[in-house]
Design a protein around this motif. Structure first.
Motif, PDB file in Angstrom:
ATOM      1  N   ARG A 151       0.796  -1.228   0.000  1.00 36.46           N
ATOM      2  CA  ARG A 151       0.000   0.000   0.000  1.00 36.46           C
ATOM      3  C   ARG A 151       0.833   1.284   0.000  1.00 36.46           C
ATOM      4  O   ARG A 151       0.413   2.297  -0.543  1.00 36.46           O
ATOM      5  N   HIS A 152       2.010   1.257   0.633  1.00 27.38           N
ATOM      6  CA  HIS A 152       2.735   2.504   0.886  1.00 27.38           C
ATOM      7  C   HIS A 152       4.137   2.565   0.283  1.00 27.38           C
ATOM      8  O   HIS A 152       4.884   3.499   0.578  1.00 27.38           O
ATOM      9  N   TYR A 153       4.484   1.601  -0.555  1.00 28.78           N
ATOM     10  CA  TYR A 153       5.819   1.602  -1.150  1.00 28.78           C
ATOM     11  C   TYR A 153       6.091   2.919  -1.885  1.00 28.78           C
ATOM     12  O   TYR A 153       7.127   3.545  -1.689  1.00 28.78           O
ATOM     13  N   SER A 154       5.152   3.337  -2.729  1.00 26.99           N
ATOM     14  CA  SER A 154       5.389   4.553  -3.533  1.00 26.99           C
ATOM     15  C   SER A 154       5.490   5.803  -2.657  1.00 26.99           C
ATOM     16  O   SER A 154       6.285   6.701  -2.947  1.00 26.99           O
ATOM     17  N   ASP A 155       4.723   5.871  -1.576  1.00 22.99           N
ATOM     18  CA  ASP A 155       4.814   7.014  -0.666  1.00 22.99           C
ATOM     19  C   ASP A 155       6.188   7.071   0.008  1.00 22.99           C
ATOM     20  O   ASP A 155       6.805   8.136   0.097  1.00 22.99           O
ATOM     21  N   LEU A 156       6.646   5.927   0.463  1.00 23.88           N
ATOM     22  CA  LEU A 156       7.951   5.867   1.121  1.00 23.88           C
ATOM     23  C   LEU A 156       9.066   6.165   0.117  1.00 23.88           C
ATOM     24  O   LEU A 156      10.007   6.890   0.424  1.00 23.88           O
ATOM     25  N   TYR A 157       8.938   5.631  -1.089  1.00 28.93           N
ATOM     26  CA  TYR A 157       9.925   5.900  -2.135  1.00 28.93           C
ATOM     27  C   TYR A 157      10.008   7.405  -2.419  1.00 28.93           C
ATOM     28  O   TYR A 157      11.093   7.973  -2.509  1.00 28.93           O
ATOM     29  N   THR A 158       8.873   8.058  -2.522  1.00 31.14           N
ATOM     30  CA  THR A 158       8.844   9.500  -2.762  1.00 31.14           C
ATOM     31  C   THR A 158       9.493  10.250  -1.601  1.00 31.14           C
ATOM     32  O   THR A 158      10.287  11.174  -1.809  1.00 31.14           O
ATOM     33  N   PHE A 159       9.180   9.857  -0.393  1.00 25.73           N
ATOM     34  CA  PHE A 159       9.762  10.464   0.808  1.00 25.73           C
ATOM     35  C   PHE A 159      11.288  10.393   0.753  1.00 25.73           C
ATOM     36  O   PHE A 159      11.980  11.380   0.997  1.00 25.73           O
ATOM     37  N   VAL A 160      11.815   9.227   0.429  1.00 23.68           N
ATOM     38  CA  VAL A 160      13.271   9.033   0.393  1.00 23.68           C
ATOM     39  C   VAL A 160      13.880   9.764  -0.794  1.00 23.68           C
ATOM     40  O   VAL A 160      14.893  10.465  -0.667  1.00 23.68           O
ATOM     41  N   ASN A 161      13.280   9.630  -1.960  1.00 25.56           N
ATOM     42  CA  ASN A 161      13.843  10.212  -3.179  1.00 25.56           C
ATOM     43  C   ASN A 161      13.913  11.740  -3.112  1.00 25.56           C
ATOM     44  O   ASN A 161      14.879  12.340  -3.599  1.00 25.56           O
ATOM     45  N   ILE A 162      12.948  12.365  -2.481  1.00 25.38           N
ATOM     46  CA  ILE A 162      12.967  13.825  -2.327  1.00 25.38           C
ATOM     47  C   ILE A 162      14.161  14.247  -1.482  1.00 25.38           C
ATOM     48  O   ILE A 162      14.757  15.294  -1.712  1.00 25.38           O
ATOM     49  N   ARG A 163      14.549  13.421  -0.547  1.00 24.84           N
ATOM     50  CA  ARG A 163      15.631  13.773   0.375  1.00 24.84           C
ATOM     51  C   ARG A 163      17.035  13.439  -0.139  1.00 24.84           C
ATOM     52  O   ARG A 163      17.997  14.051   0.297  1.00 24.84           O
ATOM     53  N   ILE A 164      17.146  12.485  -1.057  1.00 25.69           N
ATOM     54  CA  ILE A 164      18.492  12.153  -1.540  1.00 25.69           C
ATOM     55  C   ILE A 164      18.682  12.428  -3.031  1.00 25.69           C
ATOM     56  O   ILE A 164      19.811  12.434  -3.514  1.00 25.69           O
TER      57      ILE A 164
END
Length: 165
Positions: free
Chosen positions: A15-28
């Motif tokens: 359910r939340h893979y894409s949300d977590l991916y976006t969270f991480v990708n924005i930061r790195i």
């Protein structure tokens, strides 16, 4: 870890893979590294011995993700500082080596250290731990840890100087 915890993590992942991916990708700002970090988050969750519920999981996921992001940037900073050190000590404006080549040389140098020296060096350089923190973590004498770190640094400097000459 029990089957229900695996199921909770599996459902959260779906359910939340894409949300977590976006969270991480924005930061790195590195899509491939972001995917690796997200994967590591779930690998750590699956090997976690803590009780996991649908209530505690979101906070745990983002805490692990933030810690891995900090580790990523700490590692990047260490590599950048070492490249700067190499450039400055060689009195060159530009390095003849790429960051990745220097990182590979550094890893070879670290592999040459004794096990105790390697552990202390990695904890200090890559994890940003102070000698006192390493001493507490390893339950070893402060002076022993300080000595091992000093010897490891000296050997790494000599190895890198020889490799880059």
């Amino acid at each position: 870890m029990n089957v229900s915890s695996h199921r909770i993590i599996e459902n959260y992942y779906e359910r939340h893979y894409s949300d977590l991916y976006t969270f991480v990708n924005i930061r790195i700002l590195d899509p491939d590294e972001a995917k690796d970090i997200v994967q590591n988050v779930f690998m750590r969750l699956l090997s976690c011995n803590k009780m996991i519920t649908t209530v505690t999981l979101p906070n745990l996921v983002y805490t692990i993700a933030r810690n891995l992001i900090c580790d990523y940037w700490r590692h990047k900073r260490s590599v950048h500082e070492y490249v700067y050190y190499i450039n400055k000590s060689a009195n060159r404006e530009y390095s003849l080596y790429s960051v990745w080549e220097i990182e590979e040389m550094l890893q070879k140098g670290i592999a040459r250290l004794t096990d105790k020296q390697r552990i202390v060096y990695v904890m200090n350089v890559y994890q940003g731990m102070k000698v006192s923190e390493i001493s507490d973590t390893l339950r070893d004498n402060y002076k022993n840890v300080e000595s091992r770190l000093g010897i490891a640094r000296k050997e790494i400097r000599q190895f890198m100087h020889k490799m880059l000459a």
